[in-house]
Design a protein around this motif. Structure first.
Motif, mmCIF file in Angstrom:
data_model
loop_
_atom_site.group_PDB
_atom_site.id
_atom_site.type_symbol
_atom_site.label_atom_id
_atom_site.label_comp_id
_atom_site.label_asym_id
_atom_site.label_seq_id
_atom_site.Cartn_x
_atom_site.Cartn_y
_atom_site.Cartn_z
ATOM 1 N N LYS A 101 3.395 8.936 -4.320
ATOM 2 C CA LYS A 101 3.760 7.562 -4.009
ATOM 3 C C LYS A 101 2.706 6.951 -3.091
ATOM 4 O O LYS A 101 2.146 7.620 -2.236
ATOM 5 C CB LYS A 101 5.124 7.502 -3.335
ATOM 6 N N VAL A 102 2.475 5.653 -3.278
ATOM 7 C CA VAL A 102 1.515 4.923 -2.461
ATOM 8 C C VAL A 102 2.167 4.599 -1.120
ATOM 9 O O VAL A 102 3.175 3.863 -1.067
ATOM 10 C CB VAL A 102 1.042 3.641 -3.163
ATOM 11 N N THR A 103 1.595 5.150 -0.058
ATOM 12 C CA THR A 103 2.160 4.897 1.276
ATOM 13 C C THR A 103 1.392 3.845 2.051
ATOM 14 O O THR A 103 1.968 3.090 2.823
ATOM 15 C CB THR A 103 2.183 6.198 2.077
ATOM 16 N N ASN A 104 0.094 3.791 1.841
ATOM 17 C CA ASN A 104 -0.734 2.820 2.570
ATOM 18 C C ASN A 104 -1.793 2.267 1.622
ATOM 19 O O ASN A 104 -2.311 2.981 0.753
ATOM 20 C CB ASN A 104 -1.415 3.485 3.767
ATOM 21 N N THR A 105 -2.123 0.999 1.796
ATOM 22 C CA THR A 105 -3.194 0.354 1.028
ATOM 23 C C THR A 105 -4.013 -0.503 1.961
ATOM 24 O O THR A 105 -3.523 -0.953 3.024
ATOM 25 C CB THR A 105 -2.635 -0.537 -0.097
ATOM 26 N N GLY A 106 -5.246 -0.772 1.582
ATOM 27 C CA GLY A 106 -6.105 -1.636 2.376
ATOM 28 C C GLY A 106 -7.238 -2.197 1.558
ATOM 29 O O GLY A 106 -7.658 -1.603 0.555
ATOM 30 N N LEU A 107 -7.745 -3.357 1.975
ATOM 31 C CA LEU A 107 -8.838 -4.032 1.262
ATOM 32 C C LEU A 107 -9.674 -4.765 2.278
ATOM 33 O O LEU A 107 -9.148 -5.506 3.129
ATOM 34 C CB LEU A 107 -8.281 -5.020 0.243
ATOM 35 N N ILE A 108 -10.963 -4.552 2.228
ATOM 36 C CA ILE A 108 -11.886 -5.250 3.132
ATOM 37 C C ILE A 108 -12.246 -6.587 2.500
ATOM 38 O O ILE A 108 -12.882 -6.645 1.449
ATOM 39 C CB ILE A 108 -13.136 -4.386 3.403
ATOM 40 N N ARG A 109 -11.812 -7.656 3.177
ATOM 41 C CA ARG A 109 -12.046 -8.996 2.668
ATOM 42 C C ARG A 109 -13.444 -9.479 3.033
ATOM 43 O O ARG A 109 -14.072 -9.001 3.983
ATOM 44 C CB ARG A 109 -11.014 -9.966 3.240
ATOM 45 N N THR A 122 1.588 -3.991 -7.802
ATOM 46 C CA THR A 122 2.796 -3.923 -8.619
ATOM 47 C C THR A 122 3.162 -2.474 -8.884
ATOM 48 O O THR A 122 2.393 -1.537 -8.580
ATOM 49 C CB THR A 122 2.576 -4.647 -9.946
ATOM 50 N N ALA A 123 4.362 -2.282 -9.410
ATOM 51 C CA ALA A 123 4.786 -0.919 -9.739
ATOM 52 C C ALA A 123 3.880 -0.284 -10.768
ATOM 53 O O ALA A 123 3.598 0.926 -10.714
ATOM 54 C CB ALA A 123 6.235 -0.944 -10.235
ATOM 55 N N ARG A 124 3.398 -1.091 -11.721
ATOM 56 C CA ARG A 124 2.473 -0.544 -12.725
ATOM 57 C C ARG A 124 1.169 -0.122 -12.077
ATOM 58 O O ARG A 124 0.597 0.924 -12.416
ATOM 59 C CB ARG A 124 2.236 -1.585 -13.807
ATOM 60 N N ASP A 125 0.666 -0.950 -11.110
ATOM 61 C CA ASP A 125 -0.566 -0.572 -10.416
ATOM 62 C C ASP A 125 -0.377 0.735 -9.646
ATOM 63 O O ASP A 125 -1.255 1.620 -9.647
ATOM 64 C CB ASP A 125 -0.978 -1.681 -9.452
ATOM 65 N N ALA A 126 0.779 0.860 -8.967
ATOM 66 C CA ALA A 126 1.036 2.087 -8.211
ATOM 67 C C ALA A 126 1.117 3.294 -9.130
ATOM 68 O O ALA A 126 0.623 4.389 -8.794
ATOM 69 C CB ALA A 126 2.344 1.935 -7.413
ATOM 70 N N GLY A 142 -7.671 -0.669 -13.981
ATOM 71 C CA GLY A 142 -7.404 -2.100 -13.966
ATOM 72 C C GLY A 142 -6.182 -2.396 -13.132
ATOM 73 O O GLY A 142 -5.075 -1.965 -13.450
ATOM 74 N N LEU A 143 -6.366 -3.126 -12.015
ATOM 75 C CA LEU A 143 -5.278 -3.507 -11.120
ATOM 76 C C LEU A 143 -4.973 -4.982 -11.324
ATOM 77 O O LEU A 143 -5.893 -5.821 -11.319
ATOM 78 C CB LEU A 143 -5.669 -3.239 -9.663
ATOM 79 N N SER A 144 -3.712 -5.290 -11.487
ATOM 80 C CA SER A 144 -3.339 -6.671 -11.789
ATOM 81 C C SER A 144 -3.687 -7.611 -10.648
ATOM 82 O O SER A 144 -3.981 -8.800 -10.872
ATOM 83 C CB SER A 144 -1.839 -6.753 -12.094
ATOM 84 N N ALA A 145 -3.658 -7.124 -9.407
ATOM 85 C CA ALA A 145 -3.954 -7.990 -8.263
ATOM 86 C C ALA A 145 -5.432 -8.036 -7.931
ATOM 87 O O ALA A 145 -5.906 -9.000 -7.327
ATOM 88 C CB ALA A 145 -3.170 -7.520 -7.033
#
Length: 493
Positions: A101-109, A122-126, A142-145
């Motif tokens: 399960k995905v517990t943490n995510t991050g993105l450098i803007r 999304t659940a599909r991305d996870a 491929g990530l929807s976001a």
């Protein structure tokens, strides 16, 4: 009902086929070059991106467990624990998985030195991230976001899985740009090559076009009869090339054809002169034989019956031979192109007279007339036209049984007068239809000796010759129960 399939448009001329083939080969070559360039650029940039992923390592996803900070960063200075995060490339994605399960995510803007710790997946991305093998190799996800990313999954120190990824958008943008540039450049190259290739092929095939033009002029010549003058030969070209060899062979063939036509014309002229001379010379002895036979029949003394019958047969056969000689002489003169009279002929009156004579000769037949209200006049020789019509009527009378209905129809417009003799008899045998207007053509099942032309098969040939001499034609349509001879004559000189 299934609608017919549209027929594919294909180039018909050799020039068009060569041009289309040249452009098609160039298009295939351009497509192969473009595809190879795109695939190679995509692979090269993807490998560069994978190298960047290797350099990034797992520090960024490790920091996500501690709110974006590394508690034991060895190179931190002055209590700044975000140094590793700042040195990570813009757009870097990180995630931590624990127990699938995905517990943490991050993105450098872009433009933000801190990491965005709340990436909306999304659940599909996870699920896609959870399925990645922790083998330390880059994978495209491929990530929807976030669109497409190259992501590396590596096992962590706490039994978790650390994910780090870089966006594929720069690689895809570069590849799309190359595709656009290659498409524009290759498209312009195909257009320029098509125009230049068409001009080159047209120039290269000029000798072949001259050969085709000469062949077209030859095909338009009446080669069936008469003297024929062939057009000039095709221009000489390089005999070592294929087109030059075709032109040389074609000119040689024209020479042979011209020699053959010249010899044939000489033979035809000799035959015409022979037929005309023989017919002319035979007229006097045939008339003399007939005259002596008739004179012998007028002898006042007793004559044995056998001699009387012999003299009668001599008289009849000499009369028949005289008519045949006259017909042969007429055909010879028509073949020689002797001009006929060109006087106004009342074709309506001529038809009336001919049908009246035919009705008297064949009372067992039913004769019908279909004439227009206004008289039909054509320029021509009244005697020859009457002879041709009489031959047509005699042919219908002699080759059909008693009771047959014969209909004579006359029609006219501003250009032609059409005379049709139709009967409902058994029809013309199929075997002689192609040669019915040739000389000495007779139906084997019915030979009569009292027809115009002497029953020698000259009647319909005279009809065809007279019609042709008047600038017209005659045609036959026949089947059991319906036979029509149609003669067309021009109404104006």
């Amino acid at each position: 009902m299934t609608p017919p399939r549209p027929r594919a448009v294909r180039p018909r001329t050799l020039r068009a086929r060569l041009t289309v083939g040249l452009v098609a080969l160039l298009a295939v070559s351009c497509a192969a070059v473009g595809l190879a360039a795109v695939v190679e650029l995509d692979g090269f940039l993807t490998r560069r991106l994978d190298e960047q992923l290797t350099q990034v390592g797992t520090r960024f996803p490790e920091s996500l467990e501690h709110g974006g900070r590394l508690p034991h960063a060895p190179d931190d200075h002055d209590g700044d624990e975000q140094g590793d995060t700042r040195r990570t490339a813009t757009g870097t994605f990180g995630a931590r998985l624990l127990d699938g399960k995905v517990t943490n995510t991050g993105l450098i803007r872009s433009g933000d030195p801190a990491a965005d710790l709340d990436v909306d997946l999304t659940a599909r991305d996870a699920a896609r991230l959870a399925r990645l093998p922790a083998d330390g190799r880059p994978h495209t996800v491929g990530l929807s976001a976030l669109h497409d990313y190259r992501i590396v999954a590596s096992p962590g120190r706490d039994g978790d899985v650390l994910l780090v990824g870089l966006p594929l958008e720069p690689v895809q943008a570069a590849v799309h740009r190359l595709e656009l540039v290659a498409g524009v450049v290759f498209g312009l190259a195909l257009v320029v090559t098509g125009v230049a290739g068409a001009c080159w092929v047209r120039w290269s095939l000029r000798p072949l076009s001259r050969v085709a033009a000469t062949a077209t002029r030859v095909s338009e010549l009446p080669l069936a009869s008469g003297e024929v003058a062939l057009p000039p030969r095709a221009p000489d070209t390089d005999p070592h090339g294929e087109v030059g060899q075709v032109a040389t062979a074609f000119n040689r063939m024209l020479g042979h054809v011209e020699d053959a036509l010249t010899k044939r014309h000489a033979v035809e002229e000799r035959l015409r002169r022979f037929a005309a001379d023989a017919s002319h010379e035979l007229r006097t002895p045939v008339a003399s034989v007939r005259g002596h036979a008739e004179l012998a029949l007028l002898h006042p003394g007793p004559v044995p019956p056998e001699v009387t019958r012999a003299l009668s047969r001599i008289t009849a056969e000499s009369a028949r031979m005289g008519e045949m000689v006259d017909d042969l002489l007429l055909l010879a003169r028509l073949d020689a192109g002797r001009p006929l009279e060109r006087l106004p002929v009342d074709l309506t009156r001529l038809v009336l007279d001919a049908v009246t004579d035919a009705r008297a000769a064949g009372p067992a037949h039913r004769w019908t007339l279909d004439l227009p209200e206004e008289p039909v006049t054509v320029p021509g020789d009244a005697h020859r036209l009457h002879q041709a019509l009489a031959n047509l009527l005699a042919n219908a009378r002699l080759h059909t049984p008693a009771g047959t209905e014969v209909t004579v129809t006359l029609e006219a417009d501003t250009a032609h007068a059409t005379l049709c003799v139709h009967d409902d008899g058994p029809g013309v045998p199929e075997g002689i239809r192609p040669t019915v207007f040739e000389r000495f053509t007779r139906a084997e099942h019915r030979r009569r000796t009292d027809a115009p032309g002497g029953g020698a098969g000259l009647g319909l040939s005279i009809v065809a010759a007279v019609a042709q001499a008047h600038g017209g034609s005659v045609e036959l349509e026949s089947r059991p129960g319906a036979t029509s001879f149609t003669m067309s004559l021009p109404t104006a000189p």
